[in-house]
Design an enzyme around this catalytic site. Structure first.
Site, short mmCIF file in Angstrom:
data_model
loop_
_atom_site.label_atom_id
_atom_site.label_comp_id
_atom_site.label_asym_id
_atom_site.label_seq_id
_atom_site.Cartn_x
_atom_site.Cartn_y
_atom_site.Cartn_z
N HIS A 178 3.99 -12.85 -9.30
CA HIS A 178 5.25 -12.52 -9.96
C HIS A 178 5.56 -13.63 -10.96
CE1 HIS A 178 6.16 -9.37 -6.93
NE2 HIS A 178 5.47 -10.19 -6.13
N GLU A 222 10.07 -15.42 -6.88
CA GLU A 222 10.93 -14.54 -6.11
C GLU A 222 11.80 -15.38 -5.17
OE1 GLU A 222 9.51 -10.20 -6.13
OE2 GLU A 222 8.37 -11.22 -4.56
N THR A 230 8.70 -6.90 -1.26
CA THR A 230 9.63 -7.07 -2.39
C THR A 230 9.39 -6.00 -3.46
OG1 THR A 230 8.16 -8.64 -3.51
CG2 THR A 230 9.81 -9.54 -1.98
N THR A 231 8.55 -5.02 -3.15
CA THR A 231 8.30 -3.89 -4.03
C THR A 231 8.24 -2.63 -3.19
OG1 THR A 231 5.90 -4.16 -3.84
CG2 THR A 231 6.98 -5.27 -5.68
N HIS A 291 1.28 -14.22 -4.19
CA HIS A 291 1.36 -13.69 -2.84
C HIS A 291 -0.03 -13.27 -2.36
CE1 HIS A 291 5.86 -12.49 -3.46
NE2 HIS A 291 5.71 -13.77 -3.18
N HIS A 297 2.27 -3.40 -13.00
CA HIS A 297 3.37 -4.23 -12.51
C HIS A 297 2.96 -5.69 -12.36
CE1 HIS A 297 5.64 -0.56 -11.67
NE2 HIS A 297 4.55 -0.08 -11.10
N HIS A 305 -1.61 -10.94 -5.49
CA HIS A 305 -0.94 -10.61 -6.74
C HIS A 305 0.06 -11.71 -7.06
CE1 HIS A 305 1.83 -8.91 -3.68
NE2 HIS A 305 2.75 -9.35 -4.51
#
Length: 310
Positions: A119, A129, A224-225, A142, A70, A117
């Protein structure tokens, strides 16, 4: 927010559609940070007098980087605690007491760094995000921290103050960020899901923090996951991390499937990229703010006041 920010996300044309993930909670993330509306963002006098502080951010505190299918995750070395349950994708069991931590600002306890991690989008037009006044950035890093008063990640996820996440926007620039290059240079070693690579002692997670770490927005929100648990105190830095188009392409080169298990997904006739074999558009869509207000740690066109701790 600068010329390399794109326009309001809802106005985009031609991007793959991303269905909104519904959740019954009223403090979901990410959100749009509306700096124009005084009923949304205000300058908190408490934050002005209680600076955000980083402790033990130093070279050698990260152990390895992993492709989890991911995103990439940088796993931190952690204290040995027999009762500690591990956050999926992070390492425990190292005899280190000086783990990186944060305190101050909107935090009333110390929070230790678990993992890092990011995005990003399929193109340079999207990726972050959170948004600021509807403006979208090309990505968002993040840094996930856990409240040290809780014995496990699982317990922390059940508490409103369980986690604190530092958010840093990735903003497109002509030249990439040298510190972020220490990450993107290693991505070829984790091309496939489940690949991992050890990080040397030169990597310092503080290189991902903007120079002026006292300018940020903060609000209560959620992951958010996963299960979107409402357990996060978000700290979103105003200043960005400049990255190049090539560095963004390096992120997009990561595959979402394990080595040797090519899903043979059809290719886009224009770009020749396999449409869903790579990790693309791994961001969650904007969620309603409901009755929440966003605290700013810096002055501007904001009203200045504070609320007492609940």
């Amino acid at each position: 927010m600068g010329s390399s920010c794109s326009s309001v996300r809802e106005e985009y044309v031609g991007l793959p559609s991303k269905p909104a993930v519904r959740h019954p909670g009223t403090t979901q993330s990410p959100v749009n940070i509306d700096t124009v509306d005084p009923l949304v963002v205000y300058c908190d006098a408490y934050l002005l007098s209680h600076p955000l502080t980083l402790h033990n951010y130093r070279p050698g505190c990260a152990r390895r980087m992993v492709n989890d299918g991911h995103t990439f995750k940088i796993e931190m070395r952690q204290e040995r605690q027999e009762s500690q349950s591990s956050l999926p994708g992070h390492i425990t069991g190292d005899r280190m007491t000086n783990v990186p931590k944060i305190s101050g600002g909107p935090l009333y306890e110390e929070y230790k760094l678990l993992q890092i991690h990011a995005h990003w989008g399929a193109t340079d037009r999207d990726g972050s995000e959170h948004t600021v006044d509807g403006e979208v950035f090309q990505g968002e890093v993040h840094l996930v921290h856990m409240n040290t008063k809780y014995p496990s990640f699982e317990q922390a996820m059940t508490k409103r103050d369980g986690l604190a996440v530092l958010g840093v926007f990735l903003q497109l620039a002509d030249e990439g960020h040298e510190s972020f290059k220490t990450i993107t240079d290693k991505l070829e070693n984790i091309s496939y899901k489940c690949d991992s690579v050890d990080l040397d002692d030169n990597f310092n997670p503080q290189c991902l923090i903007p120079e002026d770490q006292q300018k940020y927005w903060s609000y209560p929100g959620s992951l958010t996951t996963g299960g979107y648990q409402e357990c996060v105190i978000w700290i979103i830095f105003k200043n960005t991390l400049k990255v190049s188009h090539q560095q963004l392409e390096d992120l997009r080169s990561l595959r979402s499937y394990p080595r040797g298990k090519d899903p043979k997904i059809v290719r886009d006739p224009i770009t020749e990229r396999r449409l869903s074999a790579h990790i693309l558009d791994n961001y969650r869509t904007i969620q309603p703010l409901h009755k929440r207000r966003i605290r700013a740690s810096f002055t501007g066109n904001y009203s200045i006041y504070t609320f007492q701790k609940d």
